[in-house]
Write an enzyme that holds these catalytic residues in place. Structure first.
Site, PDB file in Angstrom:
ATOM      1  N   ARG A 166      -0.559  -8.171 -21.700  1.00 61.84           N
ATOM      2  CA  ARG A 166      -1.262  -7.737 -22.913  1.00 61.84           C
ATOM      3  C   ARG A 166      -0.411  -6.813 -23.774  1.00 61.84           C
ATOM      4  NH1 ARG A 166      -3.883  -2.840 -22.583  1.00 61.84           N
ATOM      5  NH2 ARG A 166      -5.602  -3.609 -23.874  1.00 61.84           N
ATOM      6  N   ASP A 194      -5.459   2.666 -26.109  1.00 56.17           N
ATOM      7  CA  ASP A 194      -6.285   2.538 -24.910  1.00 56.17           C
ATOM      8  C   ASP A 194      -6.160   3.767 -24.021  1.00 56.17           C
ATOM      9  OD1 ASP A 194      -7.070   0.022 -25.716  1.00 56.17           O
ATOM     10  OD2 ASP A 194      -5.533  -1.017 -24.551  1.00 56.17           O
ATOM     11  N   PRO A 241       0.808  -1.223   0.000  1.00 56.03           N
ATOM     12  CA  PRO A 241       0.000   0.000   0.000  1.00 56.03           C
ATOM     13  C   PRO A 241       0.840   1.272   0.000  1.00 56.03           C
ATOM     14  CG  PRO A 241      -0.781  -1.552   1.659  1.00 56.03           C
ATOM     15  CD  PRO A 241       0.538  -2.064   1.178  1.00 56.03           C
ATOM     16  N   GLU A 259       0.269  -7.643   8.146  1.00 57.11           N
ATOM     17  CA  GLU A 259       0.641  -6.222   8.187  1.00 57.11           C
ATOM     18  C   GLU A 259       1.744  -5.889   7.193  1.00 57.11           C
ATOM     19  OE1 GLU A 259      -0.752  -3.666  10.079  1.00 57.11           O
ATOM     20  OE2 GLU A 259      -2.258  -5.239  10.306  1.00 57.11           O
TER      21      GLU A 259
END
Length: 459
Positions: free
Chosen positions: A171, A186, A106, A133
């Site tokens: 991709r 895209d 994170p 954690e």
């Protein structure tokens, strides 16, 4: 490409890696429209997946790999040794192929399309999936992985983010998607100018009273291209204005003298100027811009030589604001805007060239910022500084460690550049104070002699 996945729950990857495009990418595939009886018509696997479980390297009978955190608090922390040993074991399976290490955390850098594009060029990735954690910080410090986050939220583990990362990367590998190059247009991609993609429609022409826009069935490809460009920009302004703010904030940098007034008059704010990657179709317009902006043809010849020699890895351009007539967007120096009618004229250009460092830290990838060009009619509006800031962002996405520039310290200093000699860097041009560096990553070794691409030697 080889992808190694370090996970406490490798079974989570089974269905994802054995389905759809991710499965096909790991298989031998017959090239479209070829004879199946000829072995030469088959493409080998574009990627191979390898799963590794840190529990196999735990030194206790219960195969535990976590423990309570020092200092107290809730949750558990993944221990150093099982992770470290698992990574080394995985890399030893094919030691001749160095791995780019990635940890899904994170606290990592947000995942972006330019970052994905760079990772898709790597021969091998090793992805660490955390749990609880997270990892003991010491193993991250020891392994020095690139830390990546999917966004401002927390999941139970790193497996789902790893799957998203793999899907985004696979991709882009040549030969994986049926229509080669379709991903170039895209959302967030170079072909869409890093903006949101335009809306798409298919048959029937009318559904529940909703008709396909007339322009899409008009047969006028020029109008279709213009409509798509406008829709992309409108959608980005409405839903992701931050993508435009990254390009230019729209504020004038200073005042412009008015010969009919006693003092300076403010330059009026402009509609949004879009800064995007340069594409091959821009080369003629860039050449015109360079020749109109400089007194000699040296800069235009330099850019051409750098491209031909493969020393122009990053090239950016700025388009005139949407809605500005081409006649008004043309240079005050007399440049004729020659872009196709539906393409806004280019008003700025920035190139970051290849740089080598001799006798220094061999791991420090470096780039040189030059030349920077802003059309004379559009100067003193902050566009040049916005180009430099975006160039630094793209350099960071490309994992460059340092960007060098030979320029006015008063101009580049506020943008984060500092005198290169303070860090011990020398250069072959024999200059000191104007020679500056912007460090994107901490130096882990000595400085050295900085050499620009060979094309610069003729200047």
């Amino acid at each position: 490409m080889r992808i190694d996945l370090v996970s406490l729950f490798p079974e989570m990857f089974a269905s994802v890696l054995s389905s759809s495009i991710l499965k096909r990418a790991a298989e031998v595939v017959l090239l479209p429209g070829t004879d199946s009886t000829d072995p030469k018509n088959y493409r080998g696997p574009a990627v191979s997946y390898h799963l590794h479980n840190p529990r196999d390297f735990a030194d206790n009978k219960h195969s535990r790999v976590d423990d309570s955190p020092y200092g107290g608090g809730p949750g558990m922390v993944m221990q150093c040794q099982p992770i470290y040993d698992c990574v080394l074991s995985a890399e030893a399976q094919q030691p001749q192929l160095p791995a780019t290490r990635i940890a899904l955390t994170p606290t990592g850098r947000p995942l972006t399309q330019p970052m994905v594009e760079e990772l898709a060029k790597q021969p091998r990735l090793l992805v660490l999936c955390g749990h609880y954690e997270g990892f003991d910080q010491r193993v991250l410090d020891e392994l020095s992985p690139m830390e990546i986050s999917l966004g401002d939220y927390v999941l139970t583990g790193g497996e789902l983010p790893a799957m998203v990362l793999i899907d985004a990367i696979i991709r882009l590998i040549p030969g994986v998607i049926g229509k080669e190059g379709s991903h170039h247009f895209d959302s967030f991609s170079p072909g869409s100018q890093r903006l949101l993609d335009h809306p798409h429609y298919t048959r029937p022409a009318v559904w529940r009273g909703r008709a396909v826009p007339d322009v899409l069935v008009s047969g006028d490809h020029g109008k279709v291209d213009q409509w798509r460009r406008e829709q992309s920009l409108q959608l980005t302004r409405a839903r992701r204005p931050d993508l435009l703010a990254d390009r230019w904030d729209g504020r004038p940098a200073r005042h412009q003298s008015d010969p009919n007034a006693t003092g300076g008059t403010p330059i009026p704010p402009l509609p949004m100027v879009i800064i995007r990657d340069a594409m091959p179709g821009d080369h003629d317009a860039i050449d015109q811009l360079l020749r109109a902006s400089f007194q000699t043809e040296a800069e235009a010849q330099l850019v051409k030589s750098l491209r031909e020699q493969g020393d122009a890895p990053i090239e950016l351009v700025a388009e005139a604001p949407p809605g500005i007539p081409q006649a008004e967007a043309a240079s005050a120096a007399g440049r004729i805007a020659s872009n196709p009618p539906n393409n806004p004229p280019l008003i700025a250009h920035l190139l970051l060239s290849s740089v080598s460092i001799e006798g220094g830290d061999g791991r420090l990838r470096a780039l040189g910022l030059a030349p920077l060009t802003v059309d004379p009619a559009w100067q003193r509006r902050g566009i040049g500084k916005a180009m430099v800031r975006q160039g630094l962002r793209v350099s960071d996405y490309a994992r460059a460690g340092a960007v060098f520039v030979l320029g006015d310290p008063a101009y580049y200093g506020p943008l984060g550049f500092q005198t290169a000699s303070r860090y011990g860097f020398t250069n072959s041009f024999g200059v000191d104070e104007p020679f500056q560096v912007h460090l994107l990553r901490p130096m882990t070794g000595p400085a050295g002699l900085v050499r620009y691409a060979p094309a610069f030697e003729g200047l």
